[in-house]
Design a protein around this motif. Structure first.
Motif, short mmCIF file in Angstrom:
data_model
loop_
_atom_site.label_atom_id
_atom_site.label_comp_id
_atom_site.label_asym_id
_atom_site.label_seq_id
_atom_site.Cartn_x
_atom_site.Cartn_y
_atom_site.Cartn_z
N HIS A 231 24.58 29.43 29.69
CA HIS A 231 24.26 28.39 30.22
C HIS A 231 25.90 28.77 31.01
O HIS A 231 26.90 28.64 30.98
CB HIS A 231 24.51 27.21 30.06
N PRO A 232 26.03 28.73 32.14
CA PRO A 232 27.26 28.98 33.32
C PRO A 232 28.61 28.12 33.10
O PRO A 232 29.86 28.89 32.99
CB PRO A 232 27.02 29.01 35.24
N TYR A 233 28.15 26.61 32.59
CA TYR A 233 28.68 25.63 32.03
C TYR A 233 30.56 26.36 31.08
O TYR A 233 31.26 26.08 31.30
CB TYR A 233 28.17 24.40 32.12
N PHE A 234 29.05 27.19 30.47
CA PHE A 234 30.33 26.97 29.23
C PHE A 234 31.03 28.31 29.67
O PHE A 234 32.67 28.65 28.80
CB PHE A 234 29.22 27.81 27.85
N ASP A 235 31.05 28.96 30.60
CA ASP A 235 32.13 30.62 30.95
C ASP A 235 32.83 29.81 32.23
O ASP A 235 34.49 30.45 32.10
CB ASP A 235 30.93 31.16 31.85
N GLN A 236 32.96 28.34 32.10
CA GLN A 236 33.70 27.96 33.09
C GLN A 236 35.12 27.25 31.65
O GLN A 236 34.91 26.70 31.31
CB GLN A 236 33.24 26.68 33.85
N ALA B 237 31.14 24.28 18.49
CA ALA B 237 31.81 25.96 17.93
C ALA B 237 32.42 26.33 18.80
O ALA B 237 33.34 27.37 18.84
CB ALA B 237 30.82 26.44 16.40
N GLN B 238 31.43 26.92 20.06
CA GLN B 238 31.77 27.76 21.00
C GLN B 238 32.95 27.59 22.22
O GLN B 238 33.67 28.06 22.40
CB GLN B 238 30.03 28.64 21.76
N GLU B 239 32.95 26.62 22.01
CA GLU B 239 34.32 26.01 22.81
C GLU B 239 35.00 25.55 22.38
O GLU B 239 36.31 26.41 23.11
CB GLU B 239 33.45 24.38 24.13
#
Length: 401
Positions: A247-252, A296-298
Motif C-alpha cells: 500500500h502506498p502509505y507504507f512507502d511514505q 515491523a516493516q515500518e
C-alpha cells in the motif's frame, strides 16, 4: 496540579480517563497516576460516531447534536473520576476524532504551497468546562496543523518523559484503532538541541480492520476478538499480507499520520472481497498478520536502527495472538508492555493528554516537529474557563489561571 486526561481513540470502544498528579516544568516532570478507567459510549452514540467515521453524510444539525452528545459523555467520564478520586484543577480532553486528513506534502506544487492538514475531534471543550465548572483544555491538534504539522502523533514527547531508558533505545508501540510508534533514544539524546532524537509516526492499521472483521463475521454479536482467541485458530494468507504491505502509505516516509479514512471501512471491504474463500478464523489471522507485519516493516524502513526493546500499549497490547505475531516479525527483540514500567497500558494515552493539558497551562510547547513535521514547536490546546461564580472542582479558592 491534579489533572484528568480524557481520550477516545480510533477504535471508538469507549472513553479512557486517567487522573494524575503532575509536578514540575517542561520535560522535567513527576507524574503520579492516581487512577482511571474506561467508560463505554451509549450504543446509539457509538453507532453514530462509527457511521460518521465511515463517511456517512451528516447534516450540520446532526453533526452539532453528535458533538453535544460526545461532550456530554466526556463530561460524565470526568465526573465519575472526580466522584471517585476527588477534586481536580484541570480537565484535558482530546475528544473523539471523526475525520483526519494529513497535509499534502507530496507534489511539487504542494511543496511550494502546501495544503494544511485537517483533524476534527468532537466533544467541545467549552461544553465540558461549563458542565463540570472546571478549567478545561481541548482541541490539541489544531495548533500543530496550523504550522504545517500532521497534528499526530502527539504522545511521543510524553513517552520520552515517562518511558525513556538511561542507556538504551526503546520503541513504544501503541495499538489502538491505528498503530503509532514513538522511538526513544537513551535519555541524554532525547531532546538534544538543535535536533531532538525522538521520532514517531502512525505505523498503519492497529485494531481497526480486526474489529470491523469481527463485527461483520459475528453478525454484530461481537465487537472485538477477546485476546485474539478467534484469530489464533486460523492460518494467515501470507500472499495477501504481502500484497497489502505494498500500500502506498507504507512507502511514505515520516512524518506521516493516518486514520479510519485510509484503514477503515472501505479498506476492510476491499480486504473482504479478496478473502471470500477463507474461513472466518483465517480472515482474522490474516488481518492480525497484516497489522504485525506492517509495524515491523515500518521499523525496518524508517527507524535509525531497530530498538533494543518494544513496549506495547493500547487495546492491541491485550491481543496475545497479535503480540505473538509481532514477536515473529521482530525476532530477538524483547516485547513487553508499558505496565511493566508502571504506566498502565490501557490508560497511557489518557495520561499523555493530562500531561499535554498541564503543558498548555504552563504555556509549554507540546508538539515535537521531528514527529509531526511542524515548522516549529507550538503550545497545543485551547483553554476553556468555567463561569466565574463557582469552582466546585478546583482547589478551593479559584482555578489555576
Amino acid at each position: 496540579m491534579r489533572v484528568i486526561g480524557l481520550i477516545s481513540g480510533t477504535s471508538v470502544d469507549g472513553i479512557d480517563g486517567a487522573i494524575a498528579e503532575i509536578h514540575g516544568q517542561g520535560y522535567q516532570l513527576a507524574v503520579t497516576v492516581l487512577g482511571g478507567g474506561t467508560v463505554a459510549y451509549p450504543p446509539e452514540v457509538q453507532g453514530a460516531i462509527l457511521r460518521a467515521c465511515a463517511g456517512e453524510a451528516l447534516t450540520l444539525s446532526a453533526l452539532a447534536d453528535l458533538d453535544d452528545a460526545v461532550a456530554q459523555c466526556f463530561a460524565q467520564a470526568a465526573q465519575a473520576l472526580v466522584d471517585q478520586y476527588g477534586p481536580v484543577d484541570l480537565v484535558a480532553s482530546h475528544g473523539q476524532t471523526v475525520f483526519h486528513r494529513p497535509p499534502d506534502r507530496g507534489a511539487e506544487g504542494a511543496r511550494r504551497n502546501p495544503r494544511l492538514g485537517y483533524s476534527l475531534q468532537l466533544g467541545r471543550g467549552a461544553a465540558i468546562s461549563d458542565q463540570l465548572q472546571c478549567l478545561t483544555v481541548s482541541n490539541f491538534r489544531a495548533a500543530d496543523i496550523a504550522v504545517g504539522g500532521e497534528g499526530a502523533p502527539l504522545v511521543p514527547p510524553i513517552d520520552a518523559v515517562l518511558l525513556a531508558h538511561e542507556n538504551r533505545d526503546r520503541c513504544v508501540q501503541n495499538i489502538g484503532g491505528i498503530g503509532n510508534v514513538a522511538y526513544l533514544p537513551p535519555q541524554d539524546k532525547l531532546f538534544a538541541t538543535p535536533s531532538p532524537q525522538v521520532f514517531g509516526w502512525d505505523t498503519g492499521p492497529g485494531n481497526s480492520l480486526l474489529d470491523l472483521a469481527v463485527q461483520t463475521l459475528s453478525g454484530g454479536t461481537l465487537t472485538f476478538d477477546q485476546g485474539g482467541q478467534w484469530a489464533a485458530q486460523g492460518t494467515p494468507d501470507l500472499s495477501l499480507v504481502e500484497t497489502w504491505l505494498r500500500h502506498p502509505y507504507f512507502d511514505q516516509a515520516p512524518p506521516k499520520s493516518t486514520g479510519r479514512e485510509l484503514f477503515g471501512w472501505d479498506f476492510w471491504q476491499q480486504c473482504q472481497a479478496q478473502m471470500t474463500t477463507l474461513a472466518p478464523a483465517d480472515v482474522l489471522a490474516t488481518l492480525v498478520d497484516f497489522t504485525a507485519a506492517s509495524i515491523a516493516q515500518e521499523y525496518r524502513r524508517w527507524l535509525p536502527q531497530l530498538p533494543a526493546e518494544v513496549l506495547l500499549c493500547g487495546g492491541g497490547s491485550r491481543n496475545f495472538y497479535l503480540r505473538e505475531r509481532l514477536a515473529h516479525y521482530l525476532p530477538v527483540i524483547p516485547i513487553t508492555t508499558t505496565d511493566d514500567l508502571g504506566v498502565p497500558s490501557g490508560l497511557k494515552e489518557a495520561i499523555a493528554f493530562a500531561v499535554l493539558g498541564f503543558w498548555r497551562h504552563q504555556g509549554f510547547p507540546g508538539n515535537l516537529p521531528t514527529v509531526t513535521g511542524a515548522h516549529g514547536p507550538v503550545v497545543l490546546g485551547e483553554i476553556h474557563y468555567p463561569t466565574p461564580t463557582a469552582f466546585p472542582f478546583g482547589t478551593g479558592s479559584s482555578p489555576m489561571l
